[in-house]
Structures are given as structure tokens and as C-alpha cells.
Scaffold this active site. Sequence first.
Site, short mmCIF file in Angstrom:
data_model
loop_
_atom_site.label_atom_id
_atom_site.label_comp_id
_atom_site.label_asym_id
_atom_site.label_seq_id
_atom_site.Cartn_x
_atom_site.Cartn_y
_atom_site.Cartn_z
N ARG A 130 -9.19 -12.08 52.36
CA ARG A 130 -8.77 -11.98 50.98
C ARG A 130 -9.74 -12.81 50.15
O ARG A 130 -10.22 -13.85 50.62
CB ARG A 130 -7.33 -12.52 50.77
CG ARG A 130 -6.24 -11.57 51.28
CD ARG A 130 -6.07 -10.38 50.35
NE ARG A 130 -5.04 -9.44 50.79
CZ ARG A 130 -5.29 -8.37 51.54
NH1 ARG A 130 -6.51 -8.10 51.96
NH2 ARG A 130 -4.31 -7.55 51.88
N GLU A 175 -9.81 -8.80 42.05
CA GLU A 175 -10.22 -7.40 42.12
C GLU A 175 -9.60 -6.58 41.00
O GLU A 175 -8.45 -6.83 40.63
CB GLU A 175 -9.78 -6.82 43.47
CG GLU A 175 -10.52 -7.46 44.63
CD GLU A 175 -9.95 -7.08 45.98
OE1 GLU A 175 -10.27 -7.78 46.95
OE2 GLU A 175 -9.18 -6.11 46.06
N HIS A 202 -13.16 -3.29 48.48
CA HIS A 202 -11.94 -3.44 49.28
C HIS A 202 -11.63 -2.13 50.00
O HIS A 202 -10.51 -1.61 49.93
CB HIS A 202 -10.75 -3.88 48.40
CG HIS A 202 -9.65 -4.52 49.21
ND1 HIS A 202 -8.74 -5.41 48.69
CD2 HIS A 202 -9.31 -4.39 50.51
CE1 HIS A 202 -7.91 -5.81 49.63
NE2 HIS A 202 -8.23 -5.21 50.75
#
Lengths: 310, 371
Positions: B288, B317, B335
Site C-alpha cells: 500500500r 491514488e 494499482h
Amino acid sequence: MYSYLEQELQSRFNLFKLWQQPPSKIPEFLKSNQRTIKAVVSNARVGADAQLIDSLPNLEIVASFSVGFDKIDLKRCEEKGIRVTNTPDVLTDDVADLGIALILAVLRKICPCDGFVRSGKWKDGDFGIVTFPCFLLQFSSKPVGIVGLGRIGSAIAKRAQAFGCSISYHSRTQKPLKHYKYYDNIVDLAKNCSILVVACSLTDETRHIVNREVIDALGPRGILINVGRGAHVDEPELVSALLEGRLAGAGLDVYEDEPEVPDPLLRLDNVLLLPHVGSDTVETCNSMADLVLANLEAHFNSRPLPTPVI
Amino acid sequence: MGLLMVKTANQSVPAGSQIALLSLSHLSHPYGSFDHMASPATAAEEENLPQVLLLLHPAAFTIFGEEHFTSAKFRFLKAYESSLPLDEFLAANARSVRALLVSAATVVGAGILDLLPELRVIVTTSAGLDQLDLAECRRRGIRIASAGDIYSADVADCAVGLLIDVLRKISASNRYVKNGFWASKGDYPLGSKQLRGKRIGIVGLGRIGLQVAKRLQQGFGCTVSYNSRKKKNPDQVPYPFYQDVRELAANSDALILCCGLTEQTRHAVDKEVLAALGKAGVIVNVARGAVVDEKEMVRCLVEGEIAGAGLDVFEDEPVVPKELLELDNVVLSPHSAVLTRESMMELARLVVGNLEAFFSNEPLLSEYEDD
């Protein structure tokens, strides 16, 4: 030429730098120096063909800064008793690593995804690059087919196995110590894998070994990876297969006419194009250079050559 | 191309009238048909189906197609389709909802849970669970079904792909060729680094970390060490253990982050760790964004305090620090480590399977257990 190699050659030998001569002046240059030149250092792109060999009557050894020797006229060298050396083993890991890098980059579209982020499209909420049917594809557990199970092919197989892939191969002869599935023809290999990797040496038999029939057998779900020589693949056939969607993608480090790359491939997101960098790490280039020097030194001191081809 | 004809309920179809067509053209895509294909219920049947609440539209629906997540045994209640503020919508419509489907982006804390008094299960499309208040869920007896192990191979492959790309400059040299520079400027400048013999430090040796370790050590001849909450049994896990991430970094050429995001791992890779990693060091993050002090990492990359980075995740993000967009020694990924066709197919099966099991009072397929 690799600068470390050039410097060492310059300090130990009387070095004639052919690449500094304009092409039109080369025959004259060779003629005026032909008596003193006893060795040629070649590489993957520029070798020693019959014409060059014939113009150097005192040539004793061709030492190639590469593992492939397809650009050297071995027959002519053999006829004239000229030794030929290459640089095996020291580059095996790097080229195999690059083979896997190409597979991952093509299947997972690493470079287009990077471009997608840099362009700001991800930030704008555009999912474009990753939506169906442009899906990223899994590598782990996929069937991998290797053309040529020599040092590099075996190293690629070992790496792919760590990803849970099943390995099959096609080679001149079956390798009894390798417990991978063997196919005595490349079309059957292509039919039974989804990732086809070319890692064999270039000979008359393997020129254009990847042709239309093989590409069709590999199919629209398959990808082609080439870390061998450009001439292994019928390049125009490959280009049309990619343009027409008859192949899912390709990762190439070598081309038929380097540094020329077929123009249509430049714009395809499912094609990864590298500038023949298979062995281009600092560590490996140094090792290759040391091997070239060792072969030359051994020859001129009448010792056995470390890595002779003939 | 196949066509599925869907008749609307309780209507006979007059000759010549339009019939709703659901095109299945994408199923003739060369990658083949997806074998989970829901058969839609009639409107009357639908009324009686138990509801699964969705607070946000899951990315997986957009990327893969919502039809792969449907079932004849439940229906979706989409809070995001209402113009009401969320708390009002839930108060009016979700008091009896027993199941919630979330993704990585759906933050669920006590506030939301208070509005869902009958909630008994949360199914997530994500591998991570940091978006959920696990303590609150435990307290209320709410069970959680995660994406289990389905993504581990793909995330591990992504980590290895990013690492090799950074070391061997794959994306950078591909750009070089595609910009026409090989022909015009000459050979790509030397500067790549070997993978063989590199010391790899894995932060978080769970399912993903173990797969990364296997690929790099068995496949590529790297030397793997790790840091984790607890040291693993050395009989099963042969890699050297470092209690301290900074010490792991000091003994690594590349750090690969594979851990979950918790209070302990937030900013675990900080200024000290990056300094210990050093000027030749590379960082790969498939965990993460918040596991790293992003601002500090960006500074290190810009100033050459570390050699490069491969990043699939970021603190905020889809915002990526603009300095990174200019660097040639970083590889950036949206991602997307889990977004392979194969993982999405597995995910659809797992999500539907978990929800159907819940509503049939059967054991969940991938229940999360605290350890």
C-alpha cells in the site's frame, strides 16, 4: 565498441578501428594494413565475412564480443586455419533474465501502464489501459515453449519454473537430462504453449524458424519472445500477425536489420521493443571483454584458448 | 457472436416489437468465454432475493463487467445510484441488509456500521483489509471474506516485473526504441544492473512475499532476507530474518514491500530506512502506498539518494507525485497488480461463491481469520 574493451585492446595491442573508417574507404584501409592485422574483434552486429577474411592474409584469430557467431564465416575460417572464439556462459544469466523481463512486460503491459500513469489519464479516472478486452494477462502457471535448450534456453526454463510454468522445448536433438516435454518440430511446440521463446543459435537450419505456420500455431492468445537473433523470425510475417491480431503480443530484443525496427511495431502497445540489450549490464560487458582479451592473449602466447568455437 | 434474449417480466411480446437484447459479443473474444455467467431472475423473483449492499461502484465491475458478479441468489442494492446522502439512504433502505460488498477504496468504520444493524458479513474484492475497521467488525460479530490467495501469484509477478524493469531499464529502453532513438542516437547507454546475486529484502513474508521470495531466489539466484511481524519457522522458511526494517534495508540491494497496511506498517519505510537502503538501492512497492513515507521517497529519488523505484501503489491514488512522472529510473503502475484476466475471473467466482454461501448458511469460501 565497449569503451573498457577498446581501452584494453589499445593498451595491449596495435588497434585498428574499422568503425572509424567511412565505408567507401574500408577496402583501401584494409589493403594498406593487411600485413600487420593478425586478429579481428567482432560482435553480434558486425562480424567477419568471407570478404573481410580474404582481405586479411595474415589473420590468425577472430575473437567475438558475443556468444553468437552467425556473422562469422566459420567455413572460411576453418579452411584457412583461423581460430574463432566467443563469450559463452558469462552472459547466460543476463540474457535469460531479459527473456523473463520481456515476458512479464508484454503480458502485464508494464510499459504502456507506466505511460498511462505518466500521461495523467489514471488521475483523470480513465481506466482505459486495464479494461477488457485489453486485459493484462497472467504469467504464472502458463505453458512456456522454448526454442533451443542450450545454456540460455535452460536458464530461461529454470526461471519460468519458479513461476509455476510448465516447460516444453524444441531443439535439434532431445536432451535426455532435461525433464521437460520435447517436441521434434517447432509447430507442435507452438501449438502447445502460450509463450514461445526463441533462444537458439542462428544457423542455416534456424533462419526464419519462426514463420507463418509457427505464428498461426501459436495463435491469437500467444506471445512471441525473441532473445536469439532477428533472422530467427520472418519479420514481415510477425508484423502482419501483430497488426491483424493473430498474435496477442511480442517482446523483441533482436531484429533482422538492427538498429532498424519495423515501423508499424513502434505504435503497438502489445509489443515491447528493446535495443539488443540482452547482455548489456556493466558486470557482464566487463566479463565478456575480459574473455575476449583472455582469448587473444592466450592465442598470441601459444596457450590453449579459453572459449574456442573452432 | 451470441445473443441472449431477455424478456421483461409479465409481458407477452407482440409481433414486431423490440425485444431487449443482451449482446454477448465480447464472449467470442479470443480469450474465450467466462464460464460464470449469471442467468438473470425475473423482476418478481428479484423482489424476494436478499440484498447485497454496495456503497461505491467497485472498480472490478468497471474493469471486468458487473454481469460476472451477479447471481440468481442475491441482488445488489447500490447506494451510489441514489441522490440521497449516504446516511439517509442507508437509514431508509438498508436497515435489514445483512451483506456488504466492498473494494479496496471503500472505507468502512463505526459510522457506517452503526447504520447497518443487521450486517453479518463483509465481502471484499481486495487482498488488503486496511480499509475496514477490523476491531469494530470483530466487536459486532461481522465476518469478513477477503480475496484470499487468488491474487498472490499475480502480485508476486508484478513485483518481480517491476524490479527487473527498474534494474534492466526495460520500459526506459523500450521508450528509446519507440521514439526512434536507436536508429538516430545509437546504442542505448550502458547502465543496467544484473539481477544475479542481488540481496533482496522482503518486507512482509505473507502469501505474496513468499511467492516473491521463491521467484527471486529459486529462479534468478538472488539472496532473500525478510522482515515480518513475527519470525517464521526456519524449518519452513529458510530466509534470514531481520527484526528491524532499517537493518534489513542496510543489508539489501532492493527492498520489496509485500505487507498489509496496519498501524505498525504505516510509513515503515521512512527516512532512516531509505538512507540505509542507500544510493544503489531500489524499492518496489506492491503493498500500500502508505507503507512508505512517499514525500521522503520522492525526495530521495530526485536527489539520487536511492537508485530507483517500481511502484504499483501510492499514498493518494490515483494522484502520483509529479516529480516521479519525469524520472527515467522509476516504473509506475496504476494499482493494477491484480488486474489480470485470470485473477478477475477467480475474483468473480470467489465473490459470488462467498455471497451465495453466506445466504445458504454455508461456510464462507475465504473467511478472514485474525492471527
